[in-house]
Design an enzyme around this catalytic site. Sequence first.
Site, short mmCIF file in Angstrom:
data_model
loop_
_atom_site.label_atom_id
_atom_site.label_comp_id
_atom_site.label_asym_id
_atom_site.label_seq_id
_atom_site.Cartn_x
_atom_site.Cartn_y
_atom_site.Cartn_z
N LYS A 131 -26.81 -44.17 14.62
CA LYS A 131 -28.10 -44.48 14.02
C LYS A 131 -28.93 -43.20 13.93
O LYS A 131 -29.36 -42.68 14.96
CB LYS A 131 -28.83 -45.54 14.84
CG LYS A 131 -28.07 -46.86 14.96
CD LYS A 131 -28.71 -47.80 15.96
CE LYS A 131 -27.91 -49.09 16.10
NZ LYS A 131 -28.48 -50.00 17.11
N ALA A 186 -25.36 -50.48 24.51
CA ALA A 186 -24.00 -50.30 24.99
C ALA A 186 -23.79 -50.94 26.36
O ALA A 186 -22.74 -51.51 26.65
CB ALA A 186 -23.67 -48.81 25.04
N SER A 210 -28.05 -53.64 19.88
CA SER A 210 -26.78 -53.63 20.62
C SER A 210 -26.75 -52.53 21.67
O SER A 210 -26.14 -51.49 21.46
CB SER A 210 -25.61 -53.45 19.65
OG SER A 210 -25.88 -52.37 18.74
N TRP A 220 -21.91 -45.95 23.80
CA TRP A 220 -21.69 -46.84 22.66
C TRP A 220 -20.24 -46.80 22.19
O TRP A 220 -19.61 -47.84 21.98
CB TRP A 220 -22.64 -46.46 21.54
CG TRP A 220 -22.75 -47.38 20.36
CD1 TRP A 220 -22.99 -47.00 19.07
CD2 TRP A 220 -22.67 -48.82 20.32
NE1 TRP A 220 -23.06 -48.11 18.25
CE2 TRP A 220 -22.87 -49.24 19.00
CE3 TRP A 220 -22.44 -49.78 21.30
CZ2 TRP A 220 -22.83 -50.57 18.61
CZ3 TRP A 220 -22.41 -51.13 20.92
CH2 TRP A 220 -22.61 -51.51 19.59
N LYS A 264 -36.26 -47.27 13.60
CA LYS A 264 -36.78 -48.03 14.75
C LYS A 264 -36.82 -47.17 16.01
O LYS A 264 -37.60 -47.44 16.93
CB LYS A 264 -35.97 -49.31 14.97
CG LYS A 264 -34.47 -49.11 15.17
CD LYS A 264 -34.07 -48.82 16.59
CE LYS A 264 -32.60 -48.50 16.70
NZ LYS A 264 -32.17 -48.18 18.07
N ASP A 300 -33.31 -54.90 15.87
CA ASP A 300 -33.09 -53.64 16.58
C ASP A 300 -34.41 -53.06 17.08
O ASP A 300 -34.47 -52.44 18.15
CB ASP A 300 -32.38 -52.65 15.66
CG ASP A 300 -31.48 -51.69 16.41
OD1 ASP A 300 -31.48 -51.73 17.65
OD2 ASP A 300 -30.77 -50.91 15.76
N GLU A 312 -32.45 -40.20 20.00
CA GLU A 312 -32.37 -40.14 18.54
C GLU A 312 -33.73 -40.18 17.87
O GLU A 312 -33.93 -39.62 16.79
CB GLU A 312 -31.49 -41.27 18.01
CG GLU A 312 -30.01 -41.15 18.34
CD GLU A 312 -29.29 -40.07 17.53
OE1 GLU A 312 -29.95 -39.38 16.73
OE2 GLU A 312 -28.07 -39.94 17.70
N ARG A 339 -33.13 -45.24 25.51
CA ARG A 339 -33.46 -43.86 25.83
C ARG A 339 -34.74 -43.43 25.12
O ARG A 339 -35.51 -42.61 25.63
CB ARG A 339 -32.30 -42.94 25.45
CG ARG A 339 -31.04 -43.20 26.25
CD ARG A 339 -30.01 -42.12 26.04
NE ARG A 339 -29.50 -42.06 24.68
CZ ARG A 339 -28.43 -42.72 24.26
NH1 ARG A 339 -27.76 -43.51 25.09
NH2 ARG A 339 -28.00 -42.60 23.01
N GLY A 350 -27.40 -52.73 14.50
CA GLY A 350 -28.09 -53.93 14.99
C GLY A 350 -28.52 -53.75 16.43
O GLY A 350 -28.31 -52.70 17.04
#
Length: 333
Positions: free
Chosen positions: A103, A136, A134, A11, A187, A240, A277, A251, A132
């Site tokens: 995030k 990478a 996105s 990212w 999310k 998202d 995450e 991931r 948002g």
Amino acid sequence: MKITVLGSGGWGTALSILLHNNGHQVTLWSYEQHESDTLRETHENPMLKGVPLPEGIAFVSDYAPVADSDMVVFATPSFAVRQTAKRAAAYLKPGTLIVSVTKGIEADTGLRMTEIIHQEVGDNCKVIALSGPSHAEEVGREVPTGVVAASPDLTLAEQVQDTFMSPVFRVYTNPDIVGVELGGALKNVIALCCGVSDGMGLGDNTKALMMTRGMTEMARLGVALGGRSETFAGLSGMGDLIVTCTSMHSRNRRAGILIGKGESAQQAMKEVGATVEGYYAAKSAHMLSEKVGVEMPICRCAYEVLYENRPVRDVLGELMARQKRRETDESWF
């Protein structure tokens, strides 16, 4: 503008390319010297294979460039944000714009990423969140993308908007930094759960159920913590959620698939090979929901699977057998 990006994962690297292509002077910082050397020598990030790094980007592993930067972008994993901010604080000049693109929610405190950065760097710098749908991998290949710059001070959000906006990267503004950050963090938990569903061999119906009711939980907690319900219907919430729950770039989804197939959380994260995450956010979401008294059955079950080793089929049966109710009883609109 002189910009330092802290964090050379996929990212941080993709955003460095974007910012360089927008005409800014970009320095990309790596935690390890060997990572910086690899980027400099190969001009490719292994996490973004096939995406060449422009010659004009500088690669470093020290914080010195922060002192000369007009903007600093925090792109480290969530667990490293506090340490990175603590070390960068000594170099930051007053008035530097800080953009958090990480995030997550801190595990022990329940703090959002911008709150952590504020704690460590003080009030001399303004902190804005960018979030948002996105991946990478797609931003690096200039696939059209839309995100949100969030700050209660819309003038600051507009500065970030102007800095990142490009023909392939559209940036909106939103004053609801609480909702934007929580949407981006929560999310990941739901995406992990959707991955578990896929790994168990369940269908599209199950995934749609998980995403929709998961969004209800996200918004419910977000509003309880000071966010706006409408934010969760936007890019940093529903947008998202959709991309993270449905893509193999995610991931969180990939780790969930492995867990659904019978692997432990630790095995799944090791196999994915990068920060998941949703694993950390599940613990934070559970803690926050308990603290403010918000019911989040999907996130609670995720916590129990990840941290208490409950079998996934047990928690699925429990979710499906919950007491009947009206959908609109818990509407977040």
